[in-house]
Design a protein around this motif. Structure first.
Motif, PDB file in Angstrom:
ATOM      1  N   PRO A 168       0.821  -1.216   0.000  1.00  0.00           N
ATOM      2  CA  PRO A 168       0.000   0.000   0.000  1.00  0.00           C
ATOM      3  C   PRO A 168       0.851   1.261   0.000  1.00  0.00           C
ATOM      4  O   PRO A 168       2.041   1.221   0.340  1.00  0.00           O
ATOM      5  CB  PRO A 168      -0.821  -0.128   1.290  1.00  0.00           C
ATOM      6  N   SER A 169       0.229   2.368  -0.337  1.00  0.00           N
ATOM      7  CA  SER A 169       0.971   3.614  -0.562  1.00  0.00           C
ATOM      8  C   SER A 169       1.707   4.097   0.672  1.00  0.00           C
ATOM      9  O   SER A 169       2.769   4.717   0.561  1.00  0.00           O
ATOM     10  CB  SER A 169       0.014   4.708  -1.051  1.00  0.00           C
ATOM     11  N   TRP A 170       1.170   3.779   1.881  1.00  0.00           N
ATOM     12  CA  TRP A 170       1.811   4.314   3.075  1.00  0.00           C
ATOM     13  C   TRP A 170       3.117   3.612   3.409  1.00  0.00           C
ATOM     14  O   TRP A 170       3.797   3.976   4.371  1.00  0.00           O
ATOM     15  CB  TRP A 170       0.872   4.289   4.286  1.00  0.00           C
ATOM     16  N   LEU A 171       3.519   2.626   2.606  1.00  0.00           N
ATOM     17  CA  LEU A 171       4.829   1.995   2.802  1.00  0.00           C
ATOM     18  C   LEU A 171       5.872   2.502   1.807  1.00  0.00           C
ATOM     19  O   LEU A 171       7.020   2.073   1.834  1.00  0.00           O
ATOM     20  CB  LEU A 171       4.702   0.467   2.691  1.00  0.00           C
ATOM     21  N   TYR A 172       5.464   3.408   0.931  1.00  0.00           N
ATOM     22  CA  TYR A 172       6.406   4.010  -0.009  1.00  0.00           C
ATOM     23  C   TYR A 172       7.026   5.261   0.609  1.00  0.00           C
ATOM     24  O   TYR A 172       6.403   5.915   1.452  1.00  0.00           O
ATOM     25  CB  TYR A 172       5.694   4.396  -1.307  1.00  0.00           C
ATOM     26  N   PRO A 173       8.247   5.606   0.190  1.00  0.00           N
ATOM     27  CA  PRO A 173       8.842   6.865   0.666  1.00  0.00           C
ATOM     28  C   PRO A 173       7.974   8.054   0.262  1.00  0.00           C
ATOM     29  O   PRO A 173       7.259   8.009  -0.739  1.00  0.00           O
ATOM     30  CB  PRO A 173      10.200   6.905  -0.062  1.00  0.00           C
TER      31      PRO A 173
END
Length: 701
Positions: free
Chosen positions: A295-300
């Protein structure tokens, strides 16, 4: 073209309609509404596959071997064309779905690969090898895209197992090379409310779920969502992100049931309820080419996050809640068979004794109610609105009849004072479920269940009493699009002879509302496929356009828009109102007007939803909840799907700023005899000739 008659239950009128269709109708619709366009526009996915295929072909060639590719589930033939372009000597492209196999064959030939790619219209387990077989020789490069959100849910493991035994050489390269499944244990009231009926607070007490519903392990199927749209306070992590297992596709796969034991230390005090999960695939042995579903919240921060709707993330509900304390050693067990994954929690000392039995619903609720319905029934603020409204219309002398599937309104009606309450249930299973709910809450002698269709109700069923309050949410399990719940209106009409002259009908009315929007990403599922990684796949557009000639394909599509961010380009507008206090009319109801575009952006389509006026001053929306004044970003009701119609301009792309389009005109006709709502939306440019897109005409059924 041969035509056939198809019998379909009209979700609005409840009648069985016989409709003449092309014999290939369902095929066209499946292609049109599938995720092929989404996959073809997934640039990250396609680039990673291309890189992995080139690397695999190179490794085979460096060994001095001929590169023979087996592409299982070829779809459009894209991966096979990548393989030949990368230097493969020959490719066998397997596609079991005949219309797609035909499309792949046309696409392959149109791109000049007809002599190096053979499309085989069979299931891979039926493919033969030999001089007279489908394949002349075994392959040494295995390319697949058999994955779903759960990774293995499309039968990837049995297909791999058979292919590796029967269709591959002794040593082979695989693209992808391996997959890794990740999991995180969390506490989440919001997610858990999709799985269990929770206690509901009333003025007179609490509605309790039956004991077998509390202990039921729930539905065995995974819940796939866009986890990126969850808010940070929607869940609390109780574990780190855990590696559950890795699958190496370059080695022999087994589809046998297996359990993966993962020990972890709890990060916080809490209640373990849910497992969030996703997977990565490595396209090469060195894991330098990775395609991730995280999910997006694990991307920088500020990193471009790939968007996908064909692969999302998984929500698994644990069979029971488990209290954990910070620092405690806990064991998560992932069980996997040939088609699905499920999870259990236990103490490390008991892990090896734990049963691998797949969870299955024992209470009946998970068979009748879907995830969104659980969420709606557990929405305390929404139920408070119904309770407040019922207080205004019910009295101790009310004879109340509820018309909604699996509703808590009968219990709400009793709690606010109605002494005579009846409820109609659509099936014997729904009746049994409601019976258990009433028994648990000591209401079995007070609320009477009628398992009949509205037109079969007799005076005897109601004890020769007239109904003084007909109530509903409305909600019916057969409804897909928001206006399908107009079945309530037809039911009210069928019950007319049993209604008192001054009968209160609740809701008073329903309104169909519309909003012109710009989607952040959802538009991609209906955008043209014309060119992908340098290959022409425009035949897909032709097939999808062909499907649009059919009646039902011109409907809006149901989508849960809380998962798909969009911006409002117009103000929300009420298009037509349906007055439930009156019978369904015999004459058509028409409305026309225009929607002024008040924000700049790209017009991708319109969203349609229903709002219900419960009383003169209390209403509930099944769609738009709020629009940001500054950005136009929309907040949608999360427990119902909204209707989305994509403008046909997406078939001929090119951004169309709203500053060149002042209005979208509309015409609506509600045809009571057919249960149809027919609409046309026509974008009107401010200056003649400034709009690139064609006129959009919609027929909504």
């Amino acid at each position: 073209m041969r035509m056939v008659f198809c019998g379909r239950v009209n979700p609005i009128t409840g009648s069985l309609d016989w409709i003449e269709e092309d014999e290939n109708y369902d095929y066209h619709q499946e292609i049109a509404r599938s995720s092929y366009a989404d996959m073809l526009h997934d640039k990250d996915r396609n680039e990673k596959y291309y890189q992995g295929i080139r690397a695999a072909v190179k490794r085979v060639k460096e060994r001095g071997d001929e590169a023979i590719v087996l592409d299982i589930g070829t779809g459009t033939g894209l991966l096979s064309m990548m393989a030949v372009t990368a230097g493969a000597d020959y490719c066998y492209a397997i596609e079991v779905f005949k219309p797609m196999a035909n499309a792949a064959e046309q696409i392959v030939k149109a791109n000049g690969f007809g002599d190096k790619i053979k499309v085989i219209n069979k299931h891979s387990t039926e493919v033969t090898v030999g001089p007279d077989g489908d394949m002349i020789k075994r392959a040494n490069i295995l390319i697949t895209e058999l994955f779903d959100t759960e990774l293995i849910g499309e039968g990837a493991l049995p297909s791999y197992e058979h292919a590796q035994h029967n269709l591959m050489q002794e040593h082979w390269e695989a693209v992808p090379h391996r997959a890794t499944i990740y999991a995180q244990v969390v506490e989440s009231h919001r997610l858990w409310s999709w799985n269990k009926l929770l206690p509901m607070q009333l003025d007179s007490g609490t509605i309790q779920p039956p004991p077998d519903m509390k202990s039921c392990p729930g539905a065995p199927s995974v819940c796939d969502v866009q986890l990126s749209q969850l808010k940070p306070d929607d869940f609390r992590p109780l574990s780190d992100i855990l590696v559950v297992c890795r699958v190496d596709f370059s080695k022999q796969i087994s589809s046998s049931t297996v359990s993966h034991i993962v020990n972890f230390t709890s990060l916080a005090n809490g209640t373990a309820q849910v497992v969030l999960s996703w997977w990565d695939i490595d396209m090469d042995p060195e894991a330098t080419i990775i395609c991730s579903m995280k999910p997006s919240w694990l991307y920088p921060e500020l990193y471009p996050v790939p968007w996908r709707d064909h692969w999302m993330q998984c929500v698994y509900f644990l069979p029971e809640e488990t209290k954990v304390t910070q620092g405690e050693e806990v064991c998560l067990i992932a069980h996997q068979d040939d088609y699905c994954v499920w999870y259990n929690m236990t103490m490390p000392s008991a892990a090896h004794c734990h049963s691998a039995e797949i969870p299955a619903c024992r209470c009946g609720a998970h068979i009748i109610w879907n995830r969104a319905r659980f969420g709606e029934l557990n929405d305390q603020s929404r139920m408070d609105k119904y309770k407040e409204a019922l207080k205004k219309v019910l009295t101790p002398s009310s004879v109340c009849l509820c018309m909604s599937d699996g509703s808590l309104l009968p219990m709400l009606a009793h709690s606010v004072g109605a002494s005579q309450v009846f409820t109609l249930e659509s099936s014997s299973m729904a009746q049994q479920l409601m019976d258990k709910l009433l028994e648990t809450n000591q209401l079995k002698e007070t609320i009477h269940i009628l398992q009949k269709s509205p037109d079969k109700i007799t005076a005897d069923d109601l004890g020769d009493r007239k109904v003084t309050a007909l109530i509903g949410e409305p909600f019916f399990t057969t409804s897909l699009l928001p206006w399908h719940n107009l079945f309530f209106w037809y039911s009210r009409t069928a019950l007319s002879e049993h209604l008192a002259k001054d009968c209160t009908v609740f809701p008073i009315s329903a309104s169909l509302n519309v909003l012109v929007v710009e989607f952040k990403d959802l538009w991609r599922i209906r955008s043209p496929c014309g060119n992908c990684e340098g290959f022409d796949v425009s035949i897909m557009d032709e097939m999808i356009k062909k499907s649009l000639d059919f009646r039902e394909s011109q409907e809006a599509e149901p989508h849960p828009l809380w998962e798909y961010p969009c911006r409002a380009l117009s103000d929300p507008t009420k298009l037509i109102t349906f007055d439930f206090r009156e019978k369904v009319p015999t004459e058509d109801i028409r409305a026309e007007g225009s929607l002024n575009l008040v924000r700049s952006g790209v017009c991708h389509g319109v969203v349609l939803w229903m709002a219900y006026e419960l009383t003169e001053d209390i209403s509930v929306s099944t769609g738009l909840l709020q629009v940001s004044d500054e950005t136009g970003s929309c907040q949608w009701y999360p427990n119902r799907k909204q209707g989305v119609y994509f403008f046909s301009s997406l078939w001929n792309p090119g951004p169309t700023p709203t500053d060149s389009m002042s209005t979208v005109t509309y015409q609506l006709t509600f045809k009571p005899q057919l249960g149809d709502i027919r609409m046309s939306f026509i974008p009107k440019p401010e200056h003649s000739g400034s709009l690139n897109a064609p006129t959009d005409t919609i027929c909504l059924h």
